[in-house]
Motif scaffolding. Structure first.
Motif, PDB file in Angstrom:
ATOM      1  N   SER A 239      -8.897 -24.498  -0.678  1.00  0.00           N
ATOM      2  CA  SER A 239      -8.813 -24.881  -1.890  1.00  0.00           C
ATOM      3  C   SER A 239     -10.216 -25.092  -2.577  1.00  0.00           C
ATOM      4  O   SER A 239     -10.553 -24.895  -3.584  1.00  0.00           O
ATOM      5  CB  SER A 239      -8.097 -26.556  -2.021  1.00  0.00           C
ATOM      6  OG  SER A 239      -6.605 -26.121  -1.641  1.00  0.00           O
ATOM      7  N   PHE A 240     -11.157 -25.888  -1.834  1.00  0.00           N
ATOM      8  CA  PHE A 240     -12.602 -25.845  -2.267  1.00  0.00           C
ATOM      9  C   PHE A 240     -13.181 -24.551  -2.331  1.00  0.00           C
ATOM     10  O   PHE A 240     -14.050 -24.156  -3.422  1.00  0.00           O
ATOM     11  CB  PHE A 240     -13.337 -26.800  -1.181  1.00  0.00           C
ATOM     12  CG  PHE A 240     -13.303 -28.110  -1.388  1.00  0.00           C
ATOM     13  CD1 PHE A 240     -13.938 -28.876  -2.627  1.00  0.00           C
ATOM     14  CD2 PHE A 240     -12.301 -29.136  -0.655  1.00  0.00           C
ATOM     15  CE1 PHE A 240     -13.911 -30.108  -2.886  1.00  0.00           C
ATOM     16  CE2 PHE A 240     -12.354 -30.295  -0.708  1.00  0.00           C
ATOM     17  CZ  PHE A 240     -13.137 -30.971  -1.887  1.00  0.00           C
ATOM     18  N   ARG A 241     -12.844 -23.489  -1.683  1.00  0.00           N
ATOM     19  CA  ARG A 241     -13.308 -22.174  -1.679  1.00  0.00           C
ATOM     20  C   ARG A 241     -12.853 -21.615  -2.807  1.00  0.00           C
ATOM     21  O   ARG A 241     -13.396 -20.797  -3.844  1.00  0.00           O
ATOM     22  CB  ARG A 241     -12.797 -21.305  -0.442  1.00  0.00           C
ATOM     23  CG  ARG A 241     -13.412 -20.084  -0.040  1.00  0.00           C
ATOM     24  CD  ARG A 241     -12.997 -19.261   0.978  1.00  0.00           C
ATOM     25  NE  ARG A 241     -13.352 -20.035   2.119  1.00  0.00           N
ATOM     26  CZ  ARG A 241     -12.652 -20.186   3.219  1.00  0.00           C
ATOM     27  NH1 ARG A 241     -11.335 -19.996   3.195  1.00  0.00           N
ATOM     28  NH2 ARG A 241     -12.958 -20.947   4.511  1.00  0.00           N
ATOM     29  N   MET A 242     -11.572 -21.713  -3.357  1.00  0.00           N
ATOM     30  CA  MET A 242     -10.927 -21.280  -4.431  1.00  0.00           C
ATOM     31  C   MET A 242     -11.757 -22.031  -5.624  1.00  0.00           C
ATOM     32  O   MET A 242     -11.958 -21.116  -6.702  1.00  0.00           O
ATOM     33  CB  MET A 242      -9.716 -21.801  -4.653  1.00  0.00           C
ATOM     34  CG  MET A 242      -8.489 -20.705  -3.976  1.00  0.00           C
ATOM     35  SD  MET A 242      -6.866 -20.997  -4.252  1.00  0.00           S
ATOM     36  CE  MET A 242      -6.416 -22.253  -3.758  1.00  0.00           C
ATOM     37  N   ILE A 243     -12.058 -23.280  -5.596  1.00  0.00           N
ATOM     38  CA  ILE A 243     -12.732 -23.877  -6.764  1.00  0.00           C
ATOM     39  C   ILE A 243     -14.186 -23.183  -7.059  1.00  0.00           C
ATOM     40  O   ILE A 243     -14.622 -22.808  -8.081  1.00  0.00           O
ATOM     41  CB  ILE A 243     -12.724 -25.409  -6.319  1.00  0.00           C
ATOM     42  CG1 ILE A 243     -11.433 -26.064  -6.571  1.00  0.00           C
ATOM     43  CG2 ILE A 243     -13.859 -26.134  -7.332  1.00  0.00           C
ATOM     44  CD1 ILE A 243     -11.603 -27.305  -6.066  1.00  0.00           C
ATOM     45  N   ILE A 244     -14.913 -23.007  -5.883  1.00  0.00           N
ATOM     46  CA  ILE A 244     -16.351 -22.557  -5.916  1.00  0.00           C
ATOM     47  C   ILE A 244     -16.190 -21.168  -6.485  1.00  0.00           C
ATOM     48  O   ILE A 244     -16.902 -20.540  -7.314  1.00  0.00           O
ATOM     49  CB  ILE A 244     -17.222 -22.571  -4.496  1.00  0.00           C
ATOM     50  CG1 ILE A 244     -17.004 -24.123  -4.207  1.00  0.00           C
ATOM     51  CG2 ILE A 244     -18.362 -22.196  -4.530  1.00  0.00           C
ATOM     52  CD1 ILE A 244     -17.637 -24.951  -5.175  1.00  0.00           C
ATOM     53  N   HIS A 245     -15.382 -20.056  -5.661  1.00  0.00           N
ATOM     54  CA  HIS A 245     -15.269 -18.693  -5.841  1.00  0.00           C
ATOM     55  C   HIS A 245     -14.886 -18.545  -7.361  1.00  0.00           C
ATOM     56  O   HIS A 245     -15.377 -17.791  -8.258  1.00  0.00           O
ATOM     57  CB  HIS A 245     -14.497 -18.039  -5.083  1.00  0.00           C
ATOM     58  CG  HIS A 245     -15.090 -17.863  -3.670  1.00  0.00           C
ATOM     59  ND1 HIS A 245     -14.253 -17.239  -2.740  1.00  0.00           N
ATOM     60  CD2 HIS A 245     -16.085 -18.150  -3.202  1.00  0.00           C
ATOM     61  CE1 HIS A 245     -15.049 -17.105  -1.498  1.00  0.00           C
ATOM     62  NE2 HIS A 245     -16.348 -17.912  -1.855  1.00  0.00           N
TER      63      HIS A 245
END
Length: 445
Positions: A239-245
């Motif tokens: 989820s954090f990866r989706m936010i940053i990307h």
């Protein structure tokens, strides 16, 4: 051309790129000129805010309220339906990357809200024996413009006291109806009675209410959201990866599930972040103005903890519930999207949980927005206009539960935009005074 279409066209211009640039730009200006005070003084701000949390605090009176009561009154306004519906709207319309830009707006907003609190502290007045303050006062006394001060006062009374509180009561009625099948009008009368019992006691009872209810309601929601996020722990890092990307490459973040561009991600994240934490809007300074503190900058430090709690904690947890449960790909929008996340996590209890949270979030927001409007009624008419204002607010709370919320939302946005303009002019025009006071605080403490 119908009325709603005209108002929407006005709002598209009013809340377009220029307004967002000015709001974020003001935060950037203060962050730069205050040498990133939100980072340098974060530990001190935390200590001032929560250091004496469990000590018996002083009661509010005609001389003001405690620093913590001022903060909870501000947070009551900040933590509202925007934390449930606004975050979900940002994720649905701007993709997961909108959350990153929400954090950015919150970071720079801490600089803006610090400045608002200082100016509000410096420009208070006694109206019929009771201390009061807010942007109308620092626009008139600091900037020297009675016209802009009056324009702000009228705009915020309509935006928050009337239209905004209709929106809040409508949100309460809808969620209670879905969860418990209670008719909207009955909920409207119940809310109006509860609000009336609190606001009739003036600043003293309002401060006492927010001091008690805000920590409980925020804690209840935070615990519930954390349980769902931890139930889906394997999705936290993705989820954090989706936010940053998603902030820089929205298509890659979701595999093309949500077809948005970087521009949309930025726009919705910034806009909804600012709507939620209210930095630069001119609302929360009414609470911070009347805080009893040794130095104006002390309340400035306390004020930006409100943004941390609103955007950094509550909004982030809402986003993580939506992303970790996968409800973001459901095609739902607004509060329904958040509700779906909690239903996935808690089953049928999820609907009840959100209804309870929305009830207390919106009720506390109504109380604070009423108080902010009252400060401006005092500015315009003194105490003699308060009873009329109070009556209109209670009527509008009931009416708000019976009519289509779309036009009220649009009108609230219009007057919100109008009140922001004079506030930003004052913040930029009085920026050197803010820096002077901040430097004085750092030299003395």
């Amino acid at each position: 051309m119908n009325f709603i279409k005209i108002i929407k066209d006005i709002n598209d211009i009013l809340w377009g790129p220029i307004m967002l640039f000015l709001l974020v730009g003001t935060g950037v200006l203060f962050t730069y000129r205050l040498k990133a005070i939100q980072i340098r003084k974060f530990k001190q701000a935390w200590k001032i805010t929560f250091g004496g949390l469990f000590k018996k605090g002083e009661k509010a009176d005609e001389d003001g309220m405690s620093s913590f009561q001022a903060l909870t009154t501000a947070i009551a306004a900040q933590v509202g339906t925007g934390n449930l519906a606004g975050v979900a709207t940002a994720v649905a319309a701007g993709g997961p990357g909108a959350v990153f830009w929400m954090w950015v707006s919150g970071f720079f907003g801490m600089g803006t809200i610090f400045a608002e609190a200082i100016l509000a502290q410096l420009h208070t007045e006694r109206v019929d024996g009771e201390i009061t303050g807010g942007p109308a006062y620092y626009i008139k006394k600091g900037l020297g413009s009675k016209f802009l001060a009056g324009f702000f006062a009228i705009s915020i009374i309509i935006a928050l006291g009337f239209m905004g509180n209709m929106v809040q009561s409508s949100s309460i009625a809808e969620s209670v109806h879905v969860a418990f099948n209670i008719p909207n009008i009955i909920t409207g009368f119940i809310v109006a009675v509860l609000v009336g019992l609190i606001i009739v006691g003036g600043m003293k009872r309002i401060a006492s209410f927010t001091e008690k209810i805000v920590p409980i309601m925020a804690g209840f929601y935070i615990v519930g959201a954390l349980i769902i996020v931890l139930m889906n722990a394997e999705m936290i890092i993705p989820s954090f990866r989706m936010i940053i990307h998603g902030a820089f490459n929205p298509s890659a973040a979701t595999g093309g599930v949500i077809g948005v561009t970087i521009k949309e991600s930025f726009r919705y994240g910034i806009a909804r972040g600012l709507f939620s934490n209210e930095a630069g809007m001119g609302s929360t300074p009414h609470a911070h103005a009347v805080a009893k503190v040794k130095h104006p900058a002390q309340q400035g430090l306390v004020s930006f903890m409100g943004v941390v709690i609103d955007t950094g904690v509550v909004c982030t947890l809402t986003a993580l519930v939506i992303l970790t449960t996968g409800s973001f790909s459901s095609g739902l929008f607004g509060a329904q999207l958040t509700q779906e996340g909690f239903t996935i996590g808690f089953g049928n209890f999820g609907t009840t949980f959100i209804a309870i949270c929305l009830f207390f979030f919106a009720l506390s927001t109504i109380i604070s927005w009423y108080y902010f409007g009252e400060a401006n009624v005092k500015y315009l008419t003194g105490k003699k206009g308060i009873s009329v204002y109070r009556g209109i607010v209670l009527i509008f709370i009931v009416v708000g539960t019976t009519i289509n919320a779309e036009i009220i939302w649009e009108l609230a946005d219009t007057f919100n935009g109008l009140m922001v303009i004079p506030n930003l002019i004052a913040l930029i025009g009085l920026s050197s005074l803010v820096i002077k006071v901040a430097n004085d605080y750092e030299n003395k403490f």
